[in-house]
Design a protein around this motif. Sequence first.
Motif, mmCIF file in Angstrom:
data_model
loop_
_atom_site.group_PDB
_atom_site.id
_atom_site.type_symbol
_atom_site.label_atom_id
_atom_site.label_comp_id
_atom_site.label_asym_id
_atom_site.label_seq_id
_atom_site.Cartn_x
_atom_site.Cartn_y
_atom_site.Cartn_z
ATOM 1 N N LEU A 1 0.825 -1.203 0.000
ATOM 2 C CA LEU A 1 0.000 0.000 0.000
ATOM 3 C C LEU A 1 0.861 1.255 0.000
ATOM 4 O O LEU A 1 0.607 2.207 -0.743
ATOM 5 N N ARG A 2 1.881 1.241 0.815
ATOM 6 C CA ARG A 2 2.768 2.411 0.865
ATOM 7 C C ARG A 2 3.453 2.637 -0.481
ATOM 8 O O ARG A 2 3.569 3.768 -0.945
ATOM 9 N N LEU A 3 3.890 1.551 -1.070
ATOM 10 C CA LEU A 3 4.542 1.687 -2.378
ATOM 11 C C LEU A 3 3.570 2.226 -3.410
ATOM 12 O O LEU A 3 3.916 3.069 -4.237
ATOM 13 N N TYR A 4 2.372 1.714 -3.352
ATOM 14 C CA TYR A 4 1.371 2.169 -4.312
ATOM 15 C C TYR A 4 1.120 3.672 -4.165
ATOM 16 O O TYR A 4 1.090 4.422 -5.144
ATOM 17 N N LYS A 5 0.958 4.083 -2.923
ATOM 18 C CA LYS A 5 0.675 5.503 -2.697
ATOM 19 C C LYS A 5 1.870 6.372 -3.100
ATOM 20 O O LYS A 5 1.708 7.464 -3.636
ATOM 21 N N THR A 6 3.047 5.860 -2.834
ATOM 22 C CA THR A 6 4.239 6.618 -3.238
ATOM 23 C C THR A 6 4.307 6.739 -4.754
ATOM 24 O O THR A 6 4.630 7.801 -5.296
ATOM 25 N N ARG A 7 3.999 5.660 -5.421
ATOM 26 C CA ARG A 7 4.016 5.719 -6.896
ATOM 27 C C ARG A 7 2.980 6.703 -7.411
ATOM 28 O O ARG A 7 3.219 7.431 -8.383
ATOM 29 N N GLU A 8 1.847 6.699 -6.767
ATOM 30 C CA GLU A 8 0.812 7.644 -7.189
ATOM 31 C C GLU A 8 1.277 9.074 -6.993
ATOM 32 O O GLU A 8 1.079 9.941 -7.846
ATOM 33 N N ARG A 9 1.886 9.330 -5.867
ATOM 34 C CA ARG A 9 2.401 10.684 -5.619
ATOM 35 C C ARG A 9 3.488 11.030 -6.628
ATOM 36 O O ARG A 9 3.564 12.158 -7.116
ATOM 37 N N LEU A 10 4.301 10.048 -6.945
ATOM 38 C CA LEU A 10 5.368 10.286 -7.920
ATOM 39 C C LEU A 10 4.779 10.596 -9.292
ATOM 40 O O LEU A 10 5.253 11.499 -10.000
#
Lengths: 180, 573
Positions: free
Chosen positions: A160-169
């Motif tokens: 989940l954290r990775l997903y959200k980080t990718r979205e922010r990126l």
Amino acid sequence: MNDQDIVELYFGRDEQAIAETDKKYGKLCMQVSVNILENKSDAEECVSDTYLKTWNSIPPTRPNSLCAFVCKIARNLSLNRLRDEHREKRNRELTLSFEELEECIPMPDESVSELSYLLTAFLDGEGETDRVLFMGRYWFHCSVAQLATRMSLTPNAVSLRLYKTRERLRIYLNERGYRV
Amino acid sequence: MKRENISKAMDGVGEHLIVEAAEKLDLVGAPVAANAGKKKGQNAFVRFMNSGWGVAAVCALVAIGVMGGIIWAGNQPGTHQPAGHPTGTDTEASDALRPNETEHEAVLPPEDDTSESTSADAGHTFDVTASLAAIDQLAKQNVSISLKYHMTPYGGLPQEFNGSVGQAGGKHWAYANTDGAAVLEEEGGYYHKYVYDMSKFWYIDTYSMADKDEFDRVYEGRYWWKNYLDQLTFEAYDALAYTGSSSLSEQACDVFSFHGAVTDGSQVEVTLYVSVSDRNVMKMEVKIIQSSHSSHLSTDARQAVIEVERISTGDAAKGPTIPDPKWDGPQDDGPIEIETPPETLLPEEPETGGVVYPPSIPDVNDLMQVPLVSADDTTSYMSLPYLSQGQGGMIEFFILPDGAADDTELVSTYKCAFPEDSETNLLVVGVEKSATEYCILYLMEKSGITETDGEEARYVEMLCTEMIFLRDKNLSPTGTTYYYTLNRNSVGFQYTDQRRGSILDSKRRDSLNALLNAEELLYSYSKATDYKYTVLYSYSDQSAEEMVLAHVPELPEFNFEVFREYGLPDRDK
């Protein structure tokens, strides 16, 4: 022995430099290589090549960070080896991590270095955990499970954290003219 | 190209980020491989795993772990916290399951390590029968189980992958591996095609099986293990099928983790972490000693030593977490009374001795490729799992003779309609064709199909209303078993995918028996869920029907009705 002293050994052409490098960063290089190659024997060869390349590069190069320096060499050698042997797709984790990145990073052309700069700036603005997870996943090519174990998180939380980080990126890059 | 450039872009990120991540992830330090540079002979574990023995061993251990853990869970109160594990302040079950960092370091076990056990307290001999009884008892208390495997390969970080109870005992892996062995011959001796699942935790495609003797040995070894796993896991399935509504669902949040290493070519040591319904987390150290790597494992040659330790999943001060009101709590009244284990569901091997191997084993991927006829009756081929909800159409099963290269040799078909925009979750579990030409469809549907037209409607209606249950294990078709799955429900897919493997594999013995086992389990599953269980038989002629009906000696307690339909629908109609 600190990095500076090791680098000085290289500059002095003292073979102890390699032993010290192995002692300090051997595990790191091995881990980087194993994550990519998924084969211990190949990884060991890559790590050996890493030391050789480091030996040949220092001097004249004087790395700011010996850790990052050898790490990059190990990573690139491993990726090259994987590519040369045409077995990139057999490394599921590697493939997955690249696919995940492709969802948020546009096709870089001549501006790879600029993209690197933006990535660095973006990650600098992230929280430590998210930053480490991102690097662990997309630089060191660790599996989610590995990251979960090492960061004391559940795999779901890591994902989940990775997903959200990718979205922010993705948003971050979009705002700067990079569109996937 | 894009990937390469992205890789370059990542390579160019700030060095401070690399250093930080390496440190935070604890990647910095001395190399893990004490024998770095040594190539030959260092991959005993690789060979072991590649040979299939290792895989089977892992699978067996998983099964043993679950069962043994349940025995323990049913008996052991307390909040003992083994050293090196998360403290009681860690309230997340999954976190509590996670062994400490040092246990997961990618440490290459010394190759000359022949110590009997790493556990000072080891000594409890694993009792499969007792475990099966215990698993049954625990299951009746509405306990649910799902799995998480955890494994540390040589020179690598711990690998972790999840499973549900559908993968209890590693059955899925075992079968994948067995099928892989079968494919081996077709591919010139290189074992790489069927190791996709395996690749999650081990790189395996360097193994050469060019040596026919080696192949035979490995294959036979696998078969032995498969039988063993069959027995364990079928029983486990049976027991777990009664566990209630959440037993096979994603709601089950329990975790089973596995951490193992092989000390040399003949021994495997693993550590198992099991939680059962968030109540208990157990650590088990299991050791299986193979008598020989080059011969069949026999029961006598197998010794499992289990140490079970308990880890509180909740705050130690609060005692064990027991969220399930149906849970009676730890039993203090001594060991679980061992009931007579349920009759094994394993079919007997042919009296003629030996194992009957099919002339060829179809590619699993091919089996997933089921020819479908779309709503406009245009023949198309698509994988069943891609038939998503709301996508209506006609499903047509082509029953082909053994060895048929294409559908020009079509001998029969079966159709059923799939209405558009219905809320139906239709799960086609299996299709069986015998030498005497009958077809069995197993279907589970979640809600009734209301409106369809004509011929299609008739079939849909009957599929949804007729229930037939065949129990006779003596019915042994010699024809090809085709097993297809259609899923609109992830739970169903996971489950049927599991069964698919078993049925494919069971061809070596008795295809229908395995199918029936699956059927029984599906029935149990249907009772625990809101699925309705539907089985349809369609016969080519009356004699075929009579043959089937003659082998339906007992009908279950619910109302069964044999649907009588002679003649399979013609494909061109």
